[in-house]
Design an enzyme around this catalytic site. Structure first.
Site, short mmCIF file in Angstrom:
data_model
loop_
_atom_site.label_atom_id
_atom_site.label_comp_id
_atom_site.label_asym_id
_atom_site.label_seq_id
_atom_site.Cartn_x
_atom_site.Cartn_y
_atom_site.Cartn_z
N ARG A 121 66.93 6.94 -71.41
CA ARG A 121 66.33 8.17 -70.84
C ARG A 121 64.97 7.92 -70.17
O ARG A 121 64.20 8.85 -69.99
CB ARG A 121 66.21 9.27 -71.90
CG ARG A 121 67.55 9.77 -72.44
CD ARG A 121 67.40 11.07 -73.18
NE ARG A 121 68.70 11.60 -73.58
CZ ARG A 121 69.23 11.44 -74.79
NH1 ARG A 121 68.57 10.76 -75.71
NH2 ARG A 121 70.41 11.95 -75.06
N LYS A 143 61.15 6.95 -55.07
CA LYS A 143 62.54 7.24 -54.73
C LYS A 143 63.44 6.10 -55.20
O LYS A 143 63.20 4.94 -54.87
CB LYS A 143 62.70 7.45 -53.23
CG LYS A 143 62.22 8.79 -52.74
CD LYS A 143 62.61 9.01 -51.28
CE LYS A 143 62.19 10.39 -50.79
NZ LYS A 143 62.58 10.62 -49.37
N GLU A 185 58.27 0.35 -39.50
CA GLU A 185 57.71 1.34 -40.44
C GLU A 185 56.19 1.35 -40.37
O GLU A 185 55.56 2.39 -40.54
CB GLU A 185 58.17 1.03 -41.87
CG GLU A 185 59.64 1.31 -42.13
CD GLU A 185 59.94 2.79 -42.37
OE1 GLU A 185 58.99 3.61 -42.35
OE2 GLU A 185 61.12 3.12 -42.59
N LYS A 224 50.71 6.06 -47.13
CA LYS A 224 51.84 6.57 -47.91
C LYS A 224 51.36 7.13 -49.25
O LYS A 224 51.86 8.16 -49.71
CB LYS A 224 52.89 5.49 -48.15
CG LYS A 224 54.04 6.00 -49.01
CD LYS A 224 55.38 5.51 -48.63
CE LYS A 224 56.48 6.29 -49.33
NZ LYS A 224 57.79 5.63 -49.24
N GLU A 234 58.85 15.76 -51.81
CA GLU A 234 59.28 16.06 -50.44
C GLU A 234 59.54 17.55 -50.24
O GLU A 234 60.54 17.97 -49.65
CB GLU A 234 60.53 15.25 -50.07
CG GLU A 234 60.71 15.08 -48.57
CD GLU A 234 61.73 14.01 -48.21
OE1 GLU A 234 62.70 14.34 -47.53
OE2 GLU A 234 61.54 12.85 -48.61
N ARG A 238 55.64 15.49 -47.28
CA ARG A 238 56.28 14.17 -47.36
C ARG A 238 57.40 14.01 -46.34
O ARG A 238 57.79 12.89 -46.02
CB ARG A 238 56.80 13.94 -48.79
CG ARG A 238 57.30 12.52 -49.02
CD ARG A 238 57.50 12.21 -50.50
NE ARG A 238 58.09 10.89 -50.68
CZ ARG A 238 58.25 10.29 -51.85
NH1 ARG A 238 57.86 10.90 -52.97
NH2 ARG A 238 58.79 9.09 -51.94
N ASN A 242 59.64 10.80 -42.62
CA ASN A 242 60.96 10.60 -42.03
C ASN A 242 60.92 10.54 -40.50
O ASN A 242 61.97 10.59 -39.85
CB ASN A 242 61.91 11.72 -42.47
CG ASN A 242 62.23 11.66 -43.94
OD1 ASN A 242 62.50 10.60 -44.49
ND2 ASN A 242 62.18 12.82 -44.61
N HIS A 245 63.58 8.74 -38.52
CA HIS A 245 64.68 8.42 -39.42
C HIS A 245 65.95 9.22 -39.14
O HIS A 245 67.05 8.75 -39.47
CB HIS A 245 64.25 8.65 -40.87
CG HIS A 245 63.35 7.57 -41.40
ND1 HIS A 245 62.12 7.30 -40.85
CD2 HIS A 245 63.51 6.69 -42.42
CE1 HIS A 245 61.56 6.30 -41.53
NE2 HIS A 245 62.37 5.91 -42.47
N HIS A 249 68.81 6.79 -38.92
CA HIS A 249 69.90 6.75 -39.89
C HIS A 249 71.26 6.93 -39.22
O HIS A 249 72.26 6.32 -39.61
CB HIS A 249 69.71 7.83 -40.96
CG HIS A 249 68.67 7.49 -41.97
ND1 HIS A 249 68.05 8.45 -42.76
CD2 HIS A 249 68.13 6.31 -42.34
CE1 HIS A 249 67.19 7.87 -43.57
NE2 HIS A 249 67.21 6.57 -43.33
N HIS A 262 67.19 -1.58 -40.72
CA HIS A 262 66.63 -0.25 -40.91
C HIS A 262 65.39 -0.02 -40.06
O HIS A 262 65.27 1.00 -39.36
CB HIS A 262 66.30 -0.02 -42.39
CG HIS A 262 65.64 1.29 -42.66
ND1 HIS A 262 66.31 2.50 -42.59
CD2 HIS A 262 64.35 1.60 -42.97
CE1 HIS A 262 65.47 3.48 -42.86
NE2 HIS A 262 64.28 2.96 -43.09
#
Length: 356
Positions: A121, A143, A185, A224, A234, A238, A242, A245, A249, A262
């Site tokens: 947990r 993330k 990035e 960041k 987010e 936040r 993106n 992206h 993506h 990427h």
């Protein structure tokens, strides 16, 4: 040692950035070593480059340390691999005091972070990123995720590490194309947050051999950290991370993972997003030119004849869509990003001209 703080109250943690830092990991972690098991999660080729030395250094400093390796690429982010690693941790007699060290790029960080959030947990973990992309992006912010047949990162959590250890020296072992991918990035941070940083990056890219990676990494991490500190989950701010992206993506999904990196896809997506920003009178033609010229200094793949009709299904199912409405990140001037729901399919299709 240069330290940047991610401020999240009781979940706050430091980002350490310094060349040669990997050799000093035992001293950085020593205050948290209370005789518990430490598990390095990595990939075998990374163990050969850095990992075995790290494990040996930790053991020599009194750490009870083992390692577990993952396969290369997205195959590592499967439920089967997740289950295998959990079983191996049980075999190593891991418990809720165990600490995980994620030594690798974004894939290793995603898997190790999710393992940490679920084993017993929740146990503590640290990120030790080995790619430029991971150093400036995926290792910060908590993330985590693994893939299922229906899509990427559909199983995951936001679970913050106890710290991030960034050693720019390890980039010397990275293929140059991976370094260029990570620079996509880095450009993003200047575009969305700091115009002066973007101008610096553009100048630095004129001679990649003298590019000041440590300075660029430190500045990117600071940006960041600021964004994550203000919006951990987010909810609003936040989202600006993106930038590039949405189309990026879609390009990854359409072309196939592994066909385009990427950071390359994000860089191309930023060109499209900049084009849309200018069309909506948020970005001047001069500012768009500055952004595009900076991105064009990267050796990006040439994508001619991209069919927007093929991309739109991926864009419409983007994770940034809510109730069928797409949140598209635009620039309201260089260094200032915003999330907009006013970007039409026609504008997206037209923006693909920027890729030719």
């Amino acid at each position: 040692m240069n330290t940047i703080q991610v401020n999240l109250e009781e979940r706050s943690y430091p980002i350490h950035v310094e060349s040669g830092l990997l050799n000093h990991a035992p001293s950085i972690l020593s205050d948290n070593n209370e005789g518990q098991k430490w598990i390095v999660i990595s990939q075998y080729q990374l163990m050969e480059l850095f990992g075995f030395d790290l494990v040996n250094n930790l053991k020599a400093s009194g750490f009870d340390c083992e390692f577990i390796t993952l396969p290369i690429g997205e195959a590592a982010k499967s439920l089967n691999e997740f289950s295998r690693v959990i079983s191996q941790m049980v075999e190593f007699s891991c418990d809720r005091k165990t600490n995980i060290l994620a030594l690798g790029g974004g894939v290793v960080g995603d898997v190790a972070g999710f393992l940490s959030s679920t084993f017993m947990r929740g146990i503590d973990y640290y990120q030790i990123p080995t790619t430029l992309l991971a150093m400036v992006d995926s290792s910060i912010g908590g993330k985590t995720g693994i893939n299922i047949a229906e899509g990427k990162n559909l199983v995951g959590s936001i679970y913050q590490p106890q710290g991030v250890i960034v050693d720019p020296d390890v980039l010397q072992t990275l293929p140059q194309e991976e370094v260029f991918s990570g620079l996509g990035e880095v450009i993003k941070y200047g575009a969305i947050w700091d115009k002066a940083f973007l101008i610096d990056i553009s100048t630095w890219l004129e001679n990649i051999d003298s590019f000041p990676f440590e300075d660029a990494i430190r500045k990117s991490c600071k940006i960041k950290a600021e964004v994550v500190s203000k919006d951990e989950r987010e909810g609003d701010l936040r989202r600006i991370l993106n930038f590039g992206h949405t189309i990026g993506h879609a390009l990854e999904s359409h072309l196939g993972y592994g066909k385009i990196r990427h950071g390359e896809a994000v860089a191309l997506g930023m060109k499209c997003a900049g084009f849309i920003s200018q069309k909506l009178n948020l970005l001047s033609k001069e500012e768009l030119s500055t952004l595009s010229q900076t991105i064009n200094r990267l050796p990006l793949p040439q994508l001619s004849h991209i069919n927007g009709n093929h991309l739109m299904p991926f864009i419409k199912t983007d994770k940034k869509s809510e109730k069928g409405v797409l949140n598209f990140v635009l620039l309201d001037g260089l260094g200032n990003a915003l999330s907009s729901t006013d970007v039409t399919e026609e504008l997206i299709q037209e923006s693909l001209k920027a890729l030719n």
